[in-house]
Design a protein around this motif. Structure first.
Motif, short mmCIF file in Angstrom:
data_model
loop_
_atom_site.label_atom_id
_atom_site.label_comp_id
_atom_site.label_asym_id
_atom_site.label_seq_id
_atom_site.Cartn_x
_atom_site.Cartn_y
_atom_site.Cartn_z
N PHE A 1 29.90 53.58 33.10
CA PHE A 1 30.83 54.54 32.52
C PHE A 1 30.16 55.32 31.40
N GLY A 2 30.22 56.66 31.48
CA GLY A 2 29.66 57.49 30.42
C GLY A 2 28.17 57.28 30.27
N PHE A 3 27.73 57.09 29.02
CA PHE A 3 26.31 56.92 28.71
C PHE A 3 26.07 55.46 28.37
N GLY A 4 25.77 54.67 29.38
CA GLY A 4 25.55 53.25 29.16
C GLY A 4 26.79 52.49 28.80
N LEU B 1 34.51 55.94 23.23
CA LEU B 1 35.41 55.44 24.25
C LEU B 1 34.59 54.58 25.19
N LEU B 2 34.96 53.30 25.30
CA LEU B 2 34.25 52.35 26.15
C LEU B 2 35.12 51.90 27.30
N ARG B 3 34.48 51.51 28.39
CA ARG B 3 35.22 50.85 29.47
C ARG B 3 34.67 49.45 29.66
N LEU B 4 35.58 48.49 29.73
CA LEU B 4 35.21 47.09 29.90
C LEU B 4 35.55 46.64 31.31
N GLN B 5 34.69 45.81 31.88
CA GLN B 5 35.00 45.15 33.15
C GLN B 5 36.11 44.12 32.93
N LEU C 1 40.07 50.40 28.93
CA LEU C 1 39.54 51.46 28.09
C LEU C 1 39.86 51.12 26.63
N VAL C 2 38.84 51.11 25.80
CA VAL C 2 38.99 50.77 24.39
C VAL C 2 38.20 51.78 23.56
N VAL C 3 38.47 51.83 22.27
CA VAL C 3 37.76 52.72 21.36
C VAL C 3 36.98 51.89 20.35
N GLN C 4 35.67 52.07 20.36
CA GLN C 4 34.81 51.34 19.42
C GLN C 4 34.70 52.13 18.12
N GLU C 5 35.07 51.48 17.04
CA GLU C 5 35.01 52.11 15.72
C GLU C 5 33.60 51.99 15.16
#
Length: 214
Positions: free
Chosen positions: A197-200, A184-188, A170-174
């Motif tokens: 995860f979430g919206f795309g 908030l993004l999720r990476l494989q 889980l990371v946060v894209q600025e």
């Protein structure tokens, strides 16, 4: 537990080490001899065996970028539970180059016993400009995780990172503009964005804060 230094760790509760990192080299044409490595620790985690895993940056060379500066590289390294630099990390090297040029700015333990990292470097131009962040991960032995995709994307990320039990980060894209919410993004485990995860692959972070915390 009461906040005092633990005398069983390092030298009366303190560890001073450069993890065997090499000394910087001089600029081309300059006869510069550095007496010691120049290393900085920026983030830390503790594994299941009470061994601290440190992420940071070390200066590798003096170079010219508008003004004299140092080129640096991100690293991870490990201490033993008693506070000694662990020489078995990364096949006996003692440290691993992680996060690409620049520095490791966040790390998190992974289910396989290693750590995931976010690192970034600086591009040289009329002034030094921060590059997009890069996701990396190493296994328990300090070697690069086998599942990392060499073509994984780089993004403008905040210095925050968490990893779940399936190895997803889980990371946060600025975002570039203040009026656009961070995501908030999720990476494989490969470093690719998890589009399920979430919206795309992302969820906007909304609220009164212009920047997220930790």
């Amino acid at each position: 537990p009461d906040g005092t230094r633990d005398p069983s760790f390092g030298n009366d509760g303190e560890v001073d080490t450069t993890f065997g990192l090499p000394k910087p080299t001089g600029a081309p044409g300059w006869n510069i001899a550095f007496a010691t490595p120049i290393a900085t620790a920026t983030t830390i985690a503790v594994d299941s065996q009470d061994r601290p895993i440190v992420g940071g940056t070390w200066d590798t060379a003096l170079f010219w970028c508008a003004i004299y500066n140092y080129t640096s590289t991100g690293y991870t390294a490990r201490l033993t539970a008693s506070g000694a630099a662990d020489p078995t990390y990364n096949a006996g090297k003692g440290y691993a180059e992680t996060g690409g040029p620049g520095m490791v700015m966040a790390l998190a333990k992974t289910a396989e016993g290693g750590v995931a990292t976010i690192g970034y470097g600086y591009a040289c131009g009329p002034k030094s400009i921060r590059e997009d962040a890069r996701f990396d991960s190493v296994n328990e032995n300090g070697e690069q995780s086998a599942g990392l995709d060499p073509e994984r994307p780089t993004m403008n990320l905040e210095p925050m990172l968490a990893a779940d039990s399936l190895g997803r980060a889980l990371v946060v894209q600025e975002q570039e503009f203040e009026e656009t919410p961070h995501k908030l993004l999720r990476l494989q485990p490969s470093g690719a964005i998890d589009t399920s995860f979430g919206f795309g692959g992302g969820i906007p972070i909304v609220g009164q804060l212009t920047r997220p915390g930790a």
